[in-house]
Design an enzyme around this catalytic site. Structure first.
Site, PDB file in Angstrom:
ATOM      1  CE  LYS A 235      44.727  38.621  35.607  1.00 18.28           C
ATOM      2  NZ  LYS A 235      44.728  39.232  36.902  1.00 18.28           N
TER       3      LYS A 235
ATOM      4  CE1 TYR B 271      41.160  35.123  40.066  1.00 14.37           C
ATOM      5  CE2 TYR B 271      41.615  37.090  41.359  1.00 14.37           C
ATOM      6  CZ  TYR B 271      40.711  36.207  40.795  1.00 14.37           C
ATOM      7  OH  TYR B 271      39.368  36.413  40.942  1.00 14.37           O
TER       8      TYR B 271
ATOM      9  CG  HIS C 244      38.560  39.197  48.516  1.00 14.07           C
ATOM     10  ND1 HIS C 244      37.816  38.173  49.036  1.00 14.07           N
ATOM     11  CD2 HIS C 244      37.714  40.233  48.340  1.00 14.07           C
ATOM     12  CE1 HIS C 244      36.561  38.581  49.149  1.00 14.07           C
ATOM     13  NE2 HIS C 244      36.475  39.825  48.731  1.00 14.07           N
TER      14      HIS C 244
ATOM     15  CE1 TYR D 228      37.824  33.026  41.261  1.00 12.98           C
ATOM     16  CE2 TYR D 228      37.251  32.560  38.977  1.00 12.98           C
ATOM     17  CZ  TYR D 228      37.647  33.453  39.951  1.00 12.98           C
ATOM     18  OH  TYR D 228      37.866  34.771  39.626  1.00 12.98           O
TER      19      TYR D 228
ATOM     20  N   PRO E 165      35.701  35.972  31.358  1.00 13.98           N
ATOM     21  CG  PRO E 165      33.527  36.003  32.207  1.00 13.98           C
ATOM     22  CD  PRO E 165      34.302  35.722  30.964  1.00 13.98           C
TER      23      PRO E 165
HETATM   24  C1  PHB Z   1      32.692  39.411  39.640  1.00 13.29           C
HETATM   25  O1  PHB Z   1      32.619  39.624  40.853  1.00 13.29           O
HETATM   26  O2  PHB Z   1      31.911  39.953  38.836  1.00 13.29           O
HETATM   27  C2  PHB Z   1      33.723  38.487  39.102  1.00 13.29           C
HETATM   28  C3  PHB Z   1      34.681  37.976  39.955  1.00 13.29           C
HETATM   29  C4  PHB Z   1      35.641  37.106  39.473  1.00 13.29           C
HETATM   30  C5  PHB Z   1      35.635  36.750  38.133  1.00 13.29           C
HETATM   31  C6  PHB Z   1      34.668  37.262  37.268  1.00 13.29           C
HETATM   32  C7  PHB Z   1      33.714  38.144  37.764  1.00 13.29           C
HETATM   33  O3  PHB Z   1      36.564  35.876  37.659  1.00 13.29           O
END
Ligand code: PHB
Ligand code: APR
Length: 397
Positions: free
Chosen positions: A293, A385, A72, A197, A289
């Site tokens: 990280k 990130y 990505h 997000y 989460p």
């Molecule tokens: C996930 O794919 O589990 C995932 C992705 C991004 C995040 C948290 C979890 O910020």
């Protein structure tokens, strides 16, 4: 029984530490409470930072990640339906991969066993003794036998609920959040080429994936949320509402095969060492989460720790081990801030005082608008990130 480094816990931290030590000719034994099938199935995080990918590749455990992981170059931030692309590749020259934590665990277990590594599953009654002496030991029960493992060093990689942290006197610094994440895995094709997000009046939502046929989605819910209140139709309907965008987004649904609620907290234990016991990963700290990280930080800890143990094994010098807490905590606090910042910017906070809540909402909105409109602010998000760079590559000799 004796080894150079006794490792408690076969999560990403313990397994990778054992692998990095073996590459330097250092002997270790890993003691894990669960069985192999359990740790290889446990659903956890799924995003690998640029530096994590490089480390796995450089140390020979990145082949399946490169073949099956999903690359990505950015993410979408969604602000009440308004979509903004954060282009990591363009802003930082680096990128990330979606690859489940349990896949990393599988790759590391396979490699340790192929290399003749000593990984013991289903250990019970694991207890630490005399960690501040020169002869620290671990007692445990394996296959019905009581055993004692003596070591030069003990690495506590036993996660947030492990036993190691209680042997390191110090301070717990923590922040609880007034919400949790309801997470699902579903047999459905991802509905977007990038993770989304979304900040929405109903609360935060995240659209992620695991493969071209499996999606991972999250919804902000109350901390005491009852899963029985969330039948599949309600989950899909709420995800569609919160993830809706101005880009024609349509959420593909499918059979949900995993559902769980995860509480959110930030936690750091200082220091990360007492005598000959060194903590790494979730044993020492956890992050919410939102910044993806947790696993990356656990891996960053053992990268530092394996260098320090390599220096000790080669020369007897303990400078690296003496500096371990300070070196590791510098990254821990950078990541703790980033994860807190992402969490604060994207969730709905219901405060007790209505005036303060409205004030906080305006400030939050302003922060988000600034982040999506300023190249400087977007770069701040992007570089954190994809992961701040490490000072040196894996091979620093
Ligand atoms: C996930 O794919 O589990 C995932 C992705 C991004 C995040 C948290 C979890 O910020
Ligand atoms: N004895 C032996 N093993 C133990 C004990 C114990 N007393 N207590 C816990 N363990 C094991 C757990 O069963 C687990 O397999 O320690 C391991 C710790 O692994 P993780 O919890 O995965 O922690 P870590 O390796 O630091 O990885 C951090 O995990 O929780 C996620 O989001 C987090 O992605 C991050 C990652």
């Amino acid at each position: 029984m004796r080894t150079q480094v006794a490792i408690i816990g076969a999560g990403p931290a313990g397994l990778l530490l054992s692998h990095l030590l073996s590459l330097q000719g250092i002997d270790s034994v890993v003691l894990e409470a669960r069985d192999r099938a359990y740790i290889e199935k446990r659903v956890r995080a799924g995003v690998l930072e640029h530096g994590t990918m490089e480390l796995l590749r450089e140390t020979g455990v990145g082949a399946r990640m490169d073949a099956e992981g999903l690359p990505h170059d950015g993410i979408y931030l969604r602000l009440d339906g308004e979509s903004h692309h954060v282009d990591f590749a363009e802003l930082t020259g680096r990128s990330i991969k979606v690859y489940g934590q349990q896949e990393v665990v599988k790759d590391l277990v396979a490699r340790r066993l192929a290399d003749g590594g000593d990984v013991r599953f289903e250990c019970s009654e694991v207890a630490l003794h005399e960690v501040t002496s020169d002869r620290p030991r671990i007692s445990f029960v394996h296959n019905g036998q009581s055993e004692t493992l003596e070591a030069d060093w003990i690495a506590g990689c036993d996660g947030f609920h492990g036993i190691s942290r209680s042997h390191v006197p110090g301070e717990d610094l923590q922040r609880l959040y007034p919400f949790a994440w309801l997470g699902i895995l579903a047999h459905a094709a991802p509905s977007s080429e990038e993770l989304i997000y979304a900040k929405h009046a109903h609360g935060f939502a995240l659209h992620s994936m695991r493969s071209p046929t499996v999606t991972r989605n999250y919804l902000q819910v109350h901390t005491d949320e009852d899963l029985a209140e969330w039948p599949d139709e309600r989950i899909w309907s709420e995800l569609s509402t919160r993830l809706a965008g101005d880009d024609g987004f349509h959420l593909t649904t499918g059979e949900i095969f995993d559902k769980s609620v995860t509480p959110m907290r930030s936690f750091v234990h200082e220091p990360m060492r007492s005598g000959r016991l060194l903590l790494a990963g979730d044993a020492a700290h956890i992050v919410p989460p939102t910044g993806a990280k947790g696993m990356n930080l656990a891996i960053a800890d053992v990268r530092v720790l394996s260098h320090a143990l390599g220096q000790w094994a080669a020369t007897g010098a303990t400078e690296g081990l003496d500096a371990y807490t300070e070196t590791a905590l510098a990254r821990v606090w950078r990541v703790t801030h980033f994860s807190w910042w992402m969490t604060s910017m994207l969730h709905r906070f219901d405060g007790y005082d209505p005036a303060s809540t409205r004030f906080d909402e305006r400030v939050q909105l302003s922060q988000l608008r600034y982040t999506v409109s300023s190249r400087a602010a977007m770069t701040t998000l992007a570089e954190n990130y994809v992961g701040m760079p490490f000072d040196t590559g894996w091979c620093y000799s």
